[in-house]
Design a protein around this motif. Structure first.
Motif, PDB file in Angstrom:
ATOM      1  N   UNK A 220       0.829  -1.213   0.000  1.00 23.28           N
ATOM      2  CA  UNK A 220       0.000   0.000   0.000  1.00 23.28           C
ATOM      3  C   UNK A 220       0.859   1.257   0.000  1.00 23.28           C
ATOM      4  N   UNK A 221       1.978   1.217   0.727  1.00 22.62           N
ATOM      5  CA  UNK A 221       2.862   2.378   0.761  1.00 22.62           C
ATOM      6  C   UNK A 221       3.508   2.613  -0.598  1.00 22.62           C
ATOM      7  N   UNK A 222       3.953   1.543  -1.250  1.00 27.35           N
ATOM      8  CA  UNK A 222       4.548   1.683  -2.581  1.00 27.35           C
ATOM      9  C   UNK A 222       3.547   2.269  -3.575  1.00 27.35           C
ATOM     10  N   UNK A 223       2.306   1.833  -3.494  1.00 23.60           N
ATOM     11  CA  UNK A 223       1.268   2.379  -4.378  1.00 23.60           C
ATOM     12  C   UNK A 223       0.982   3.842  -4.056  1.00 23.60           C
ATOM     13  N   UNK A 224       0.967   4.154  -2.783  1.00 26.44           N
ATOM     14  CA  UNK A 224       0.712   5.536  -2.366  1.00 26.44           C
ATOM     15  C   UNK A 224       1.762   6.480  -2.921  1.00 26.44           C
ATOM     16  N   UNK A 225       2.993   6.018  -3.010  1.00 25.03           N
ATOM     17  CA  UNK A 225       4.068   6.837  -3.566  1.00 25.03           C
ATOM     18  C   UNK A 225       3.800   7.202  -5.024  1.00 25.03           C
ATOM     19  N   UNK A 337      -2.145  -4.725  -8.507  1.00 19.37           N
ATOM     20  CA  UNK A 337      -3.128  -3.767  -8.016  1.00 19.37           C
ATOM     21  C   UNK A 337      -3.212  -2.533  -8.915  1.00 19.37           C
ATOM     22  N   UNK A 338      -2.127  -2.175  -9.542  1.00 17.91           N
ATOM     23  CA  UNK A 338      -2.187  -1.086 -10.524  1.00 17.91           C
ATOM     24  C   UNK A 338      -3.032  -1.480 -11.736  1.00 17.91           C
ATOM     25  N   UNK A 339      -2.964  -2.761 -12.130  1.00 24.17           N
ATOM     26  CA  UNK A 339      -3.667  -3.203 -13.331  1.00 24.17           C
ATOM     27  C   UNK A 339      -5.185  -3.245 -13.151  1.00 24.17           C
TER      28      UNK A 339
END
Length: 388
Positions: A220-225, A337-339
């Motif tokens: 979740x943190x990586x996506x938030x970035x 999750x990006x896809x």
């Protein structure tokens, strides 16, 4: 046919059961109740109850709560008290066979009837896999001792819940063996497919090192970035204060307080509401057998993103009913999750496939029918089923 099912510590509040072997056993009981056969006595040897009592669960199914004993250690109670109590109960009920749902030192109670009644066991756990991820000497010793005693006392008739488990136990000498997955409750099938995507995830499991919930905080943190915001709810209680502190510290460090919710243990009756508001179930476990949470999510039409642990690849068809990920780094999970972010059409199509597969493989009645057929094979002495 009369069947005695044995396991420890079944809650007297049936609707409050949260998962694991207890839920799997209750779902099997629900399947038998729907069929109307066989006559079943589920025996819970419980440290919580002080006096024996019975619940009439269905016309053909009763639950009997047997006090465990006065010692602070279950193993001593099983050995010194439960054997005698089981012998009396077996004499009264006169079962055609006895079905254990847990191994380890609980199998000491087999001495009450192992030479007079056929026994079988469903193997839910994999000690060899759990040993690899055990934390601390005490946990390692507990798993090791239960594994050794369990292997020594296993009945010769065995139900495996996955091909993965069957292959790990292939050296066991058996008379009859088959593969029958855990049953899921029908309640999940009535949950409609989700029309609108809210980018909301759920992780359903006890919160502990082996389940690896901390990994999802990293994701979740990586996506938030990258400006991609998912929310997640963790359904399960913390099993150690150490892991609670680790998780809470990471939430604070990464600034995820608005995205993360810890629900604690979620009752059986409340799980449909969790699945209704969820877009996807996620599991990043280090070790698994055949997670019931995955079967329930699939039945609700929710895709699942999970690690390639244990029998999980048998449940999820990668890219069709969900996603299989590696947990060595976060890149794989982040890409998945990006896809699907804000992509309701893709999620709905996968949800339809997941629901279809769950209906075919995990319905409680279907599992109960297969289990009853295995009972009949044991009693008839016919060659065992190899797979179901």
């Amino acid at each position: 046919m009369r069947v005695m099912i044995v396991l420890p510590n079944m809650s007297t509040q049936i609707e409050a059961i949260t998962g694991g072997v207890l839920s799997a056993t209750m779902n099997l009981l629900r399947g038998f109740a729907e069929m109307g056969e066989p006559e079943v006595l589920l025996v819970s040897i419980s440290e919580e109850v002080k006096e024996p009592h019975t619940i009439q669960f269905a016309p053909n199914c009763r639950i009997y709560y047997m006090p465990e004993g006065p010692f602070p250690f279950s193993t001593l109670n099983y050995f010194f008290f439960s054997v005698g109590r089981m012998r009396k109960l077996v004499k009264e009920f006169q079962p055609s066979l006895i079905h254990y749902q847990i191994g380890g030192t609980l199998l000491f109670t087999r001495w009450a009837s192992m030479f007079s009644v056929p026994h079988l066991i469903t193997i839910h756990g994999i000690p060899s896999g759990e040993l690899k991820v055990a934390r601390g000497l005490r946990q390692w010793l507990e798993i090791f001792i239960n594994g050794v005693i369990g292997e020594w006392l296993y009945p010769k008739n065995i139900i495996q819940i996955s091909a993965y488990s069957r292959d790990l136990f292939k050296k066991l000498k058996t008379d009859h063996t088959c593969v029958i997955p855990n049953a899921m409750p029908e309640r999940c099938e009535s949950i409609p497919l989700k029309e609108k995507m809210t980018n909301h995830l759920a992780f359903v499991a006890a919160i502990k090192y082996i389940k690896n919930q901390s990994f999802m905080l990293d994701v979740l943190y990586a996506l938030k970035q990258e400006g991609i915001i998912y929310t997640i709810e963790f359904c399960g209680g913390f099993t150690t204060e150490e892991y609670r502190r680790e998780m809470e510290a990471k939430v604070e460090k990464f600034g995820l307080a608005d995205q993360v919710k810890f629900n604690g243990w979620v009752a059986y009756s409340e799980m449909p509401a969790v699945l209704e508001r969820t877009d996807m179930l996620v599991m990043s476990s280090r070790q698994e057998t055949l997670p019931m949470a995955i079967a329930e999510a699939m039945a609700a039409g929710r895709p699942v993103m999970a690690s390639r642990a244990g029998a999980v690849p048998e449940m999820i068809e990668d890219g069709v009913t969900g996603f299989l990920i590696d947990i060595d780094t976060v890149e794989n999970a982040v890409a998945v999750l990006k896809s699907v972010y804000n992509n309701p059409d893709k999620m709905r199509a996968m949800g339809e496939q997941a629901k279809r597969k769950a209906r075919e493989n995990y319905q409680a009645r279907s599992v109960a029918v297969k289990t009853l057929a295995f009972y009949e094979e044991i009693l008839s002495g016919q060659p065992a089923m190899q797979t179901v």
